[in-house]
Write a protein that holds these residues in place. Structure first.
Motif, PDB file in Angstrom:
ATOM      1  N   GLY A  42       0.787  -1.234   0.000  1.00  0.00           N
ATOM      2  CA  GLY A  42       0.000   0.000   0.000  1.00  0.00           C
ATOM      3  C   GLY A  42       0.809   1.268   0.000  1.00  0.00           C
ATOM      4  O   GLY A  42       0.274   2.359  -0.181  1.00  0.00           O
TER       5      GLY A  42
ATOM      6  N   LYS B  32       0.918   3.097   4.561  1.00  0.00           N
ATOM      7  CA  LYS B  32      -0.391   3.278   3.931  1.00  0.00           C
ATOM      8  C   LYS B  32      -1.017   1.901   3.725  1.00  0.00           C
ATOM      9  O   LYS B  32      -0.476   0.882   4.151  1.00  0.00           O
ATOM     10  N   GLY B  33      -2.155   1.865   3.055  1.00  0.00           N
ATOM     11  CA  GLY B  33      -2.770   0.580   2.719  1.00  0.00           C
ATOM     12  C   GLY B  33      -3.286  -0.154   3.935  1.00  0.00           C
ATOM     13  O   GLY B  33      -3.969   0.409   4.794  1.00  0.00           O
TER      14      GLY B  33
ATOM     15  N   ASP C 147      -2.596   1.536   7.270  1.00  0.00           N
ATOM     16  CA  ASP C 147      -2.682   2.981   7.052  1.00  0.00           C
ATOM     17  C   ASP C 147      -2.540   3.781   8.352  1.00  0.00           C
ATOM     18  O   ASP C 147      -3.265   3.552   9.324  1.00  0.00           O
ATOM     19  N   GLY C 148      -1.574   4.697   8.338  1.00  0.00           N
ATOM     20  CA  GLY C 148      -1.343   5.568   9.478  1.00  0.00           C
ATOM     21  C   GLY C 148      -0.442   5.005  10.557  1.00  0.00           C
ATOM     22  O   GLY C 148      -0.048   5.733  11.477  1.00  0.00           O
TER      23      GLY C 148
END
Length: 420
Positions: free
Chosen positions: A219, A288-289, A292-293
């Motif tokens: 991601g 990400k993906g 995420d975060g």
């Protein structure tokens, strides 16, 4: 008790007639070939600030003895201070920012925040560095003992490189022992390609591309360097959590656990004025993906002039460990440092494999141990004995490799506290 302290200090002075001391004002002086060397010991930072800031501007002097770095520690820890200001013929020559810590019954005068410094020089003028080698070591010992004998039992200056940027350290003639650890540096060129050329460049590029591909397949990621103070502080808290988990998993004490230690690093963030010289800046790999975060890796850097020091680092083993996000983050911050005009990336003190893979320079460090009073002699002997034991362990490849494997299994990565 105070009478005995004064008596011992004056006894030092009597051995060397040229040294005079007025302990009521905490001063001492010495006639040398270059003129009159006067020492004043301050118990607060403010009286020395003007001279302090003048000396810290010299790129030879360590950022760890800078005014803001020391003030952040003093304001969060509150140890007694003994700031040694040296003047040669009335001109500022050097400044030793010292704090007093009591270890059992021994009072040790050491560089402020020594527990979290990778490179200590003290602060010296270029002019004094030129003539320091001409000062007899014994006379300098007696001068320092006269000035500091009412404050501490031992002068203990750790992690001091005696050879730095082509110059000999002005205090190299004092009693010392080589530290069991060295520090490791990578010279930086204007581009990453030129920087990694002396290394196994082909292998490094291949590894970097593989790390990026793995993260992109999951991601993607961001290399983040937060600017708003609130975001920096949130990332620092994330580092503290990651580090606590790693230490706990390895059954090791958490050197970042103390509230005053965490407050110190938070205060360093507040001293970032947005210029090239930065007490502490944080970088991270944010995923990400699927994740995420989430923050996979964090490192804290300090910069003074063209010198960047890696202060600490952490990773989250549960997040894309197969992509080695910590190693990828090193590539990214090294590349950024080179493009921003730095010429030396310093991984700090402590011998670890990843440092040797990155670095082409190994810098020896020494610990200066000058007894000021009788109790200091035993403390100095103990320090030397411990250091020699650690050096012997490191000199045994099989034993040291075993210890390193155990540390790796325990989850330690780059830490601000120098390695044992």
């Amino acid at each position: 008790m105070r009478t005995h302290l004064r008596h011992d200090a004056m006894a030092y002075a009597e051995k060397l007639p040229d040294i005079g001391a007025d302990l009521s004002t905490r001063r001492a002086s010495l006639d040398i070939a270059a003129g009159r060397l006067d020492l004043t010991v301050h118990t607060r930072m403010a009286p020395a600030e003007r001279a302090w800031r003048e000396l810290e501007a010299d790129p030879w002097n360590s950022l760890h003895q800078g005014y803001e770095w020391c003030r952040a520690w003093v304001e969060t820890h509150g140890n007694p201070l003994a700031i040694v200001e040296g003047r040669l013929n009335g001109e500022i020559a050097f400044l030793l920012p010292l704090e007093i810590e009591r270890h059992f019954l021994v009072r040790s005068a050491q560089f402020i925040a020594s527990a979290f410094t990778n490179f200590n020089s003290g602060l010296f003028s270029a002019a004094f560095r030129e003539i320091a080698a001409d000062i007899p070591g014994r006379e300098l010992e007696l001068l320092l003992a006269t000035a500091l004998g009412d404050h501490a039992d031992l002068l203990s200056l750790t992690n001091v490189p005696f050879a730095w940027r082509g110059q000999r350290h002005p205090l190299a003639g004092l009693p010392s022992i080589r530290n069991q650890n060295a520090s490791f540096q990578l010279p930086l060129a204007p581009t990453m390609e030129e920087t990694i050329a002396p290394l196994n460049a082909k292998s490094r590029r291949k590894k970097y591309r593989a790390q990026v591909r793995k993260l992109e397949a999951a991601g993607g990621f961001d290399h983040m360097r937060p600017v708003p103070l609130s975001e920096q502080k949130a990332l620092l808290e994330c580092f503290f959590r990651q580090k606590a988990a790693r230490f706990a998993a390895g059954g090791l004490p958490n050197v970042f656990q103390a509230a005053e230690t965490q407050a110190f690093f938070h205060m360093l963030l507040e001293h970032d004025r947005g210029a090239d010289d930065v007490p502490l800046e944080l970088h991270a790999i944010r995923l990400k993906g699927e994740y995420d975060g989430k923050i996979a890796a964090i490192t804290g850097l300090s910069r003074k002039g063209d010198h960047v020091i890696c202060q600490f680092g952490s990773i989250d083993d549960s997040l894309m460990a197969e992509a080695s996000p910590g190693e990828l983050l090193f590539w990214l911050v090294i590349e950024r440092s080179a493009l921003n005009g730095a010429t030396l990336f310093d991984f700090g003190i402590g011998d670890q494999d990843y440092k040797r893979r990155w670095c082409t320079i190994e810098t020896a460090h020494h610990d200066i141990l000058l007894p000021l009073r009788p109790a200091g002699h035993l403390a100095a002997m103990t320090h030397r004995g411990v250091t020699r034991t650690k050096t012997l362990i490191k000199g045994n490849p099989h034993l040291y490799a075993l210890i390193q494997r155990l540390r790796a299994q325990g989850g330690t990565t780059a830490a601000a506290k120098p390695e044992d």
